[in-house]
Design a protein around this motif. Structure first.
Motif, PDB file in Angstrom:
ATOM      1  N   ASN A  31       0.492  -0.999   0.324  1.00 60.92           N
ATOM      2  CA  ASN A  31      -0.149  -0.159  -0.037  1.00 60.92           C
ATOM      3  C   ASN A  31       1.168   1.405  -0.051  1.00 60.92           C
ATOM      4  O   ASN A  31       0.639   1.990  -0.656  1.00 60.92           O
ATOM      5  CB  ASN A  31      -0.235  -0.061   0.859  1.00 60.92           C
ATOM      6  CG  ASN A  31      -2.052   1.332   1.231  1.00 60.92           C
ATOM      7  OD1 ASN A  31      -1.966   1.218  -0.205  1.00 60.92           O
ATOM      8  ND2 ASN A  31      -2.120   2.027   2.385  1.00 60.92           N
ATOM      9  N   HIS A  32       2.002   0.764   0.884  1.00 59.84           N
ATOM     10  CA  HIS A  32       2.905   2.585   1.473  1.00 59.84           C
ATOM     11  C   HIS A  32       3.003   2.447  -0.243  1.00 59.84           C
ATOM     12  O   HIS A  32       3.534   4.532  -1.028  1.00 59.84           O
ATOM     13  CB  HIS A  32       3.834   2.293   2.293  1.00 59.84           C
ATOM     14  CG  HIS A  32       3.037   2.082   3.050  1.00 59.84           C
ATOM     15  ND1 HIS A  32       2.573   2.149   4.148  1.00 59.84           N
ATOM     16  CD2 HIS A  32       3.533   3.727   4.557  1.00 59.84           C
ATOM     17  CE1 HIS A  32       2.117   2.868   4.928  1.00 59.84           C
ATOM     18  NE2 HIS A  32       2.385   3.781   4.882  1.00 59.84           N
ATOM     19  N   LEU A  33       3.805   1.661  -0.887  1.00 60.26           N
ATOM     20  CA  LEU A  33       4.374   1.429  -2.032  1.00 60.26           C
ATOM     21  C   LEU A  33       4.034   2.016  -3.834  1.00 60.26           C
ATOM     22  O   LEU A  33       4.252   2.985  -4.131  1.00 60.26           O
ATOM     23  CB  LEU A  33       5.584   0.320  -2.771  1.00 60.26           C
ATOM     24  CG  LEU A  33       5.923  -0.331  -4.305  1.00 60.26           C
ATOM     25  CD1 LEU A  33       7.030   1.191  -4.289  1.00 60.26           C
ATOM     26  CD2 LEU A  33       6.283  -1.018  -4.385  1.00 60.26           C
ATOM     27  N   LEU A  34       2.488   1.559  -3.466  1.00 58.63           N
ATOM     28  CA  LEU A  34       1.703   2.410  -4.258  1.00 58.63           C
ATOM     29  C   LEU A  34       1.407   3.644  -4.166  1.00 58.63           C
ATOM     30  O   LEU A  34       0.991   4.793  -5.124  1.00 58.63           O
ATOM     31  CB  LEU A  34       0.211   1.522  -4.442  1.00 58.63           C
ATOM     32  CG  LEU A  34       0.202   0.201  -4.708  1.00 58.63           C
ATOM     33  CD1 LEU A  34      -0.901  -0.223  -5.172  1.00 58.63           C
ATOM     34  CD2 LEU A  34       0.084   0.339  -6.229  1.00 58.63           C
ATOM     35  N   TRP A  35       1.300   4.035  -2.762  1.00 63.48           N
ATOM     36  CA  TRP A  35       0.905   5.316  -2.827  1.00 63.48           C
ATOM     37  C   TRP A  35       2.673   6.584  -3.078  1.00 63.48           C
ATOM     38  O   TRP A  35       1.744   7.317  -3.301  1.00 63.48           O
ATOM     39  CB  TRP A  35       0.601   6.032  -1.033  1.00 63.48           C
ATOM     40  CG  TRP A  35       0.294   6.839  -0.782  1.00 63.48           C
ATOM     41  CD1 TRP A  35      -1.116   7.241  -0.855  1.00 63.48           C
ATOM     42  CD2 TRP A  35       1.291   8.131   0.171  1.00 63.48           C
ATOM     43  NE1 TRP A  35      -1.204   8.752   0.006  1.00 63.48           N
ATOM     44  CE2 TRP A  35       0.540   9.092   0.026  1.00 63.48           C
ATOM     45  CE3 TRP A  35       2.292   8.138  -0.182  1.00 63.48           C
ATOM     46  CZ2 TRP A  35       0.894  10.582   0.642  1.00 63.48           C
ATOM     47  CZ3 TRP A  35       2.896   9.777  -0.298  1.00 63.48           C
ATOM     48  CH2 TRP A  35       2.249  10.830   0.632  1.00 63.48           C
ATOM     49  N   LEU A  36       3.682   6.153  -2.794  1.00 69.16           N
ATOM     50  CA  LEU A  36       4.764   6.439  -2.817  1.00 69.16           C
ATOM     51  C   LEU A  36       4.209   6.573  -4.937  1.00 69.16           C
ATOM     52  O   LEU A  36       5.044   7.664  -5.552  1.00 69.16           O
ATOM     53  CB  LEU A  36       5.805   6.247  -2.924  1.00 69.16           C
ATOM     54  CG  LEU A  36       6.045   6.411  -1.071  1.00 69.16           C
ATOM     55  CD1 LEU A  36       7.114   5.394  -1.075  1.00 69.16           C
ATOM     56  CD2 LEU A  36       6.330   7.672  -0.946  1.00 69.16           C
ATOM     57  N   ILE A  37       4.294   5.936  -4.829  1.00 66.45           N
ATOM     58  CA  ILE A  37       4.557   5.529  -6.515  1.00 66.45           C
ATOM     59  C   ILE A  37       3.381   6.812  -7.517  1.00 66.45           C
ATOM     60  O   ILE A  37       4.002   7.832  -8.397  1.00 66.45           O
ATOM     61  CB  ILE A  37       4.209   4.830  -7.285  1.00 66.45           C
ATOM     62  CG1 ILE A  37       5.236   3.679  -6.857  1.00 66.45           C
ATOM     63  CG2 ILE A  37       3.944   4.567  -8.702  1.00 66.45           C
ATOM     64  CD1 ILE A  37       4.805   2.327  -7.875  1.00 66.45           C
ATOM     65  N   PHE A  38       2.167   6.648  -6.100  1.00 64.78           N
ATOM     66  CA  PHE A  38       0.978   7.957  -7.207  1.00 64.78           C
ATOM     67  C   PHE A  38       1.499   9.055  -6.965  1.00 64.78           C
ATOM     68  O   PHE A  38       1.459  10.277  -7.744  1.00 64.78           O
ATOM     69  CB  PHE A  38      -0.405   7.221  -6.812  1.00 64.78           C
ATOM     70  CG  PHE A  38      -1.504   8.288  -6.869  1.00 64.78           C
ATOM     71  CD1 PHE A  38      -2.146   8.214  -8.252  1.00 64.78           C
ATOM     72  CD2 PHE A  38      -1.559   9.317  -5.550  1.00 64.78           C
ATOM     73  CE1 PHE A  38      -3.124   9.851  -8.168  1.00 64.78           C
ATOM     74  CE2 PHE A  38      -2.872  10.289  -6.602  1.00 64.78           C
ATOM     75  CZ  PHE A  38      -3.682  10.082  -7.174  1.00 64.78           C
ATOM     76  N   PHE A  39       2.013   9.212  -5.890  1.00 64.15           N
ATOM     77  CA  PHE A  39       2.606  10.903  -5.402  1.00 64.15           C
ATOM     78  C   PHE A  39       2.940  11.451  -6.283  1.00 64.15           C
ATOM     79  O   PHE A  39       3.915  12.318  -7.012  1.00 64.15           O
ATOM     80  CB  PHE A  39       3.464  10.746  -4.190  1.00 64.15           C
ATOM     81  CG  PHE A  39       3.522  12.426  -3.779  1.00 64.15           C
ATOM     82  CD1 PHE A  39       2.746  13.071  -2.588  1.00 64.15           C
ATOM     83  CD2 PHE A  39       4.797  12.298  -3.680  1.00 64.15           C
ATOM     84  CE1 PHE A  39       2.837  14.203  -2.646  1.00 64.15           C
ATOM     85  CE2 PHE A  39       5.566  13.461  -3.607  1.00 64.15           C
ATOM     86  CZ  PHE A  39       4.206  14.628  -2.840  1.00 64.15           C
ATOM     87  N   TYR A  40       4.878  10.352  -6.696  1.00 60.60           N
ATOM     88  CA  TYR A  40       5.462  10.646  -7.202  1.00 60.60           C
ATOM     89  C   TYR A  40       4.525  10.988  -9.211  1.00 60.60           C
ATOM     90  O   TYR A  40       5.157  12.130  -9.619  1.00 60.60           O
ATOM     91  CB  TYR A  40       6.944   9.519  -8.478  1.00 60.60           C
ATOM     92  CG  TYR A  40       8.247  10.488  -8.501  1.00 60.60           C
ATOM     93  CD1 TYR A  40       8.637  11.112  -8.613  1.00 60.60           C
ATOM     94  CD2 TYR A  40       7.779   9.276 -10.730  1.00 60.60           C
ATOM     95  CE1 TYR A  40       9.972  11.922  -9.137  1.00 60.60           C
ATOM     96  CE2 TYR A  40       8.852   9.836 -11.240  1.00 60.60           C
ATOM     97  CZ  TYR A  40       9.587  10.939 -10.613  1.00 60.60           C
ATOM     98  OH  TYR A  40      10.081  11.092 -11.312  1.00 60.60           O
TER      99      TYR A  40
END
Length: 129
Positions: A31-40
């Motif tokens: 979940n954190h990985l997906l959030w960081l990808i979306f943020f970037y």
């Protein structure tokens, strides 16, 4: 993530707290990985690309909110356009009308929460085809 979510349905139905916690913890890293990808992708790449196309001079969409030591610093730096809008159109007029700083901050926070809730409830009513 999908197999973990599918296997989480039984513990959720049975209200098995230890299994629910284990499944949630297993979902935390992806979940954190997906959030960081979306943020970037959204805040760093897409908004800067659109700013470049529109020749928008102010490209400061966020500051170093990840280094926040206080909640005030976080709220002031994670979404600069929204912060500036709230400051200019809501907080400063409240202060000029004689409202205390604490009450003004609380009013801006509650108004922001209200509009986020309205937006989320409106999006949840949209049915996919």
């Amino acid at each position: 993530m999908i197999p973990i979510i599918q296997s989480s349905m039984k513990p959720l139905e049975d209200m098995d707290l230890p299994m629910m916690m284990e499944r949630l913890l297993r979902l935390a890293v992806p979940n954190h990985l997906l959030w960081l990808i979306f943020f970037y992708w959204f805040f760093h790449s897409s908004l800067n690309f659109i700013a470049e196309l529109l020749q928008f001079g102010d490209r400061e969409f966020y500051r170093d909110w990840w280094n926040s030591e206080t909640i005030t610093y976080f709220w002031q730096n994670w979404n600069i356009p929204v912060h500036k809008w709230c400051l200019r159109h809501f907080y400063k007029p409240l202060l000029k009308s004689g409202v205390s700083k604490w009450l003004g901050q609380s009013a801006v926070f509650l108004a922001s929460a209200f509009f986020h809730e309205v937006r989320c409830s409106a999006l949840s009513r949209v049915k996919p085809d």
